[in-house]
Design a protein around this motif. Structure first.
Motif, short mmCIF file in Angstrom:
data_model
loop_
_atom_site.label_atom_id
_atom_site.label_comp_id
_atom_site.label_asym_id
_atom_site.label_seq_id
_atom_site.Cartn_x
_atom_site.Cartn_y
_atom_site.Cartn_z
N ALA A 317 0.81 -1.21 0.00
CA ALA A 317 0.00 0.00 0.00
C ALA A 317 0.84 1.26 0.00
CB ALA A 317 -0.93 0.00 1.22
N VAL A 318 2.12 1.14 0.41
CA VAL A 318 2.98 2.32 0.52
C VAL A 318 3.62 2.61 -0.83
CG1 VAL A 318 4.94 3.36 1.71
CG2 VAL A 318 3.42 1.80 2.95
N VAL A 319 3.40 3.83 -1.32
CA VAL A 319 3.97 4.26 -2.61
C VAL A 319 5.13 5.21 -2.31
CG1 VAL A 319 3.52 5.38 -4.82
CG2 VAL A 319 1.71 4.07 -3.68
N THR A 320 6.25 4.98 -2.96
CA THR A 320 7.45 5.81 -2.76
C THR A 320 7.74 6.60 -4.03
OG1 THR A 320 8.36 4.20 -1.21
CG2 THR A 320 9.88 5.82 -2.14
N GLU A 321 7.88 7.89 -3.90
CA GLU A 321 8.18 8.76 -5.03
C GLU A 321 9.25 9.77 -4.64
OE1 GLU A 321 4.67 10.66 -6.43
OE2 GLU A 321 3.89 8.87 -7.44
N GLU A 322 9.96 10.26 -5.65
CA GLU A 322 10.97 11.30 -5.45
C GLU A 322 10.49 12.57 -6.13
OE1 GLU A 322 15.72 12.09 -6.37
OE2 GLU A 322 14.89 10.06 -6.42
N ASN A 323 10.36 13.64 -5.35
CA ASN A 323 9.84 14.89 -5.91
C ASN A 323 10.92 15.64 -6.67
OD1 ASN A 323 11.42 16.10 -3.94
ND2 ASN A 323 9.72 16.39 -2.52
N GLU A 324 10.58 16.82 -7.15
CA GLU A 324 11.51 17.59 -7.97
C GLU A 324 12.74 18.03 -7.18
OE1 GLU A 324 9.29 20.82 -9.48
OE2 GLU A 324 8.05 19.59 -10.82
N ASP A 325 12.63 18.18 -5.89
CA ASP A 325 13.76 18.58 -5.06
C ASP A 325 14.66 17.41 -4.68
OD1 ASP A 325 12.75 21.13 -5.14
OD2 ASP A 325 11.57 20.87 -3.29
N GLY A 326 14.31 16.22 -5.17
CA GLY A 326 15.10 15.04 -4.83
C GLY A 326 14.74 14.43 -3.50
N LYS A 327 13.72 14.92 -2.85
CA LYS A 327 13.31 14.39 -1.57
C LYS A 327 12.37 13.22 -1.77
CE LYS A 327 11.28 15.80 2.86
NZ LYS A 327 10.64 16.90 3.61
N VAL A 328 12.59 12.15 -1.03
CA VAL A 328 11.76 10.95 -1.13
C VAL A 328 10.49 11.15 -0.32
CG1 VAL A 328 11.63 8.48 -0.67
CG2 VAL A 328 13.76 9.48 -1.50
N GLU A 329 9.37 10.86 -0.96
CA GLU A 329 8.07 10.99 -0.30
C GLU A 329 7.37 9.65 -0.32
OE1 GLU A 329 3.98 13.68 -0.67
OE2 GLU A 329 5.27 13.38 -2.41
N ARG A 330 6.75 9.30 0.80
CA ARG A 330 5.99 8.06 0.89
C ARG A 330 4.56 8.39 1.27
NH1 ARG A 330 11.05 6.91 2.91
NH2 ARG A 330 12.11 5.12 1.95
N TYR A 331 3.62 7.73 0.59
CA TYR A 331 2.22 8.01 0.87
C TYR A 331 1.39 6.76 0.62
CZ TYR A 331 1.85 8.43 -4.23
OH TYR A 331 1.89 8.19 -5.58
N VAL A 332 0.16 6.80 1.13
CA VAL A 332 -0.82 5.74 0.89
C VAL A 332 -2.12 6.39 0.42
CG1 VAL A 332 0.18 4.17 2.60
CG2 VAL A 332 -1.62 5.76 3.30
N TRP A 333 -2.98 5.59 -0.21
CA TRP A 333 -4.31 6.04 -0.58
C TRP A 333 -5.29 5.53 0.46
CZ3 TRP A 333 -4.72 9.65 -4.13
CH2 TRP A 333 -3.76 9.75 -5.14
N VAL A 334 -6.15 6.43 0.92
CA VAL A 334 -7.12 6.09 1.96
C VAL A 334 -8.52 6.36 1.44
CG1 VAL A 334 -7.86 6.52 4.33
CG2 VAL A 334 -5.45 6.68 3.73
N ASP A 335 -9.44 5.43 1.74
CA ASP A 335 -10.84 5.60 1.37
C ASP A 335 -11.52 6.50 2.41
OD1 ASP A 335 -13.49 5.43 0.72
OD2 ASP A 335 -13.66 3.26 0.97
N ARG A 336 -11.87 7.73 1.98
CA ARG A 336 -12.58 8.68 2.84
C ARG A 336 -14.01 8.85 2.31
NH1 ARG A 336 -9.03 9.05 7.09
NH2 ARG A 336 -6.99 9.90 6.47
#
Length: 409
Positions: A317-336
């Motif tokens: 469920a954890v998605v890892t992405e690297e933004n334009e600044d080179g910082k690694v971001e981790r997020y999940v999708w939640v059903d709201r």
């Protein structure tokens, strides 16, 4: 006219079916089907895989300290022995002869000392007489100096003989110690696990350039440990007291529980490569009926966590992405409430199934886990229709089921 009526009726039925779908689509109410898992506390047990050999907790490989032929072996392989027990005798004749020679040398030193003492006594007597004669001027100063020098020389010769005696005592003590080393005794209590030498063979001591012949090996078979090789990339995460699960090649269906008891400070070079590994010793709790032996190969999982429960979500469920600044971001999708929302999370330890989250989601949140293709294409605010994933399906995904197949695509 009949064919026309049939076509009209079919068109009416199709319109009745398509009209609600068309209206829902025009209203923007199309929903993507997803699977969700409730965020909850889970037992996370990340581990490091290592391999190595089993060894008895205390093993002593006996080698000789003197060169001699084996005269008598008093034990057999498998015998239980006590500390200090006589195990083996080497031929002592060479060392007995050395003792006889050094004892004779010591006696000569004693005779020499006695002779020098007599000489010193005589020289001192002559010196006293010389002093009287010098006072009466019956001898000259030169003759008196000769008498004094004779006394001093006798005193020095006596000191030399006394030093020779001390040297003879030291050599004699060394010869006796060498003779004592022809009797091989048990340094520990244990079991004879290896007895390669035979009567008549020559025992050779070890040197810096030559490994001596092994006489026998004694081990305390009541406890066993695993000597594991841990790669340098993982050794920083290993701590004393961490739990481990060891599987011996001879008993692959019986995992052995143990704890890390020692971590080497210096690495060893892996044979045939430049890879470095550190030895980690794991003390095992072994049932008596397994029949494990020292030297058996084994593999182990060293668990990094304490096994306690913490808030976690499935690793997929954890998605890892690297933004334009080179910082690694981790997020999940939640059903709201039927809408997909992106939640940035901070993660902690993880294992093959769960990943701990320290912020971003709360217990009970519906975290979207798949399908994998849908998870990659979700957008914030998308309308979804969620279905709670069954536990059995989750375990299937962990072992390479449908979810793993989608992820591979």
């Amino acid at each position: 006219m009949k064919p026309n009526k049939k076509w009209i009726a079919a068109g009416a039925v199709l319109a009745l079916v398509a009209l609600p779908l068309l209206v829902k689509s025009m209203r923007g109410e199309s929903r993507t089907e997803v699977e969700v898992v409730l965020a909850a506390e889970q037992e996370i047990r990340p581990s490091i895989l290592a391999s190595g050999l089993l060894a008895y907790l205390e093993e002593v490989n006996l080698t000789s300290e003197v060169v001699a032929k084996v005269r008598e072996i008093l034990v057999e392989e498998g015998d239980e022995v006590e500390r200090g027990q006589l195990l083996l005798r080497l031929d002592p004749e060479t060392y007995r002869n050395a003792i006889d020679r050094e004892e004779a040398s010591r006696r000569q030193s004693l005779i020499s000392i006695e002779r020098q003492r007599l000489n010193l006594t005589l020289a001192e007597t002559r010196l006293r007489r010389g002093e009287e004669l010098l006072a009466r001027q019956m001898i000259g100063q030169s003759d008196f100096d000769d008498l004094r020098n004779a006394r001093d020389l006798a005193r020095v010769e006596l000191q030399s003989s006394e030093e020779a005696l001390r040297r003879a005592d030291a050599i004699l003590g060394e010869a006796r110690e060498q003779l004592a080393k022809t009797d091989i005794r048990a340094p520990i209590s244990g079991t004879i696990v290896d007895l390669p030498i035979k009567v008549g063979e020559t025992a050779i001591p070890s040197t810096n350039a030559l490994a001596g012949a092994s006489l026998m090996k004694i081990a305390d078979t009541s406890a066993i440990q695993a000597n594991l090789r841990v790669d340098e990339a993982d050794i920083a995460r290993v701590r004393l007291g961490q739990q481990a699960e060891v599987v011996a090649a001879a008993q692959q269906d019986v995992p052995l529980v143990g704890k890390v008891a020692r971590i080497a400070l210096a690495p060893s070079i892996e044979p045939g490569s430049q890879g470095r590994a550190y030895q980690v010793e794991v003390l095992l709790d072994v049932p008596d009926d397994l029949g494990l032996r020292s030297g058996m190969s084994a593999r182990a999982d060293i668990f990094l966590g304490d096994g306690g429960k913490t808030l976690a979500v499935p690793v997929e469920a954890v998605v890892t992405e690297e933004n334009e600044d080179g910082k690694v971001e981790r997020y999940v999708w939640v059903d709201r409430d039927g809408v997909a929302r992106k939640a940035t999370v901070e993660v902690g330890l993880s294992d093959d199934r769960w990943e701990a989250v320290t912020s971003g989601v709360a217990a009970g949140d519906k975290v979207i886990v798949g399908p994998a293709k849908t998870l990659r294409l979700l957008a914030d605010g998308a309308r979804i229709e969620s279905k709670l994933r069954e536990e059995g399906k989750a375990r299937g995904a962990e072992s390479g089921g449908d979810e793993a197949g989608d992820a591979a695509e």
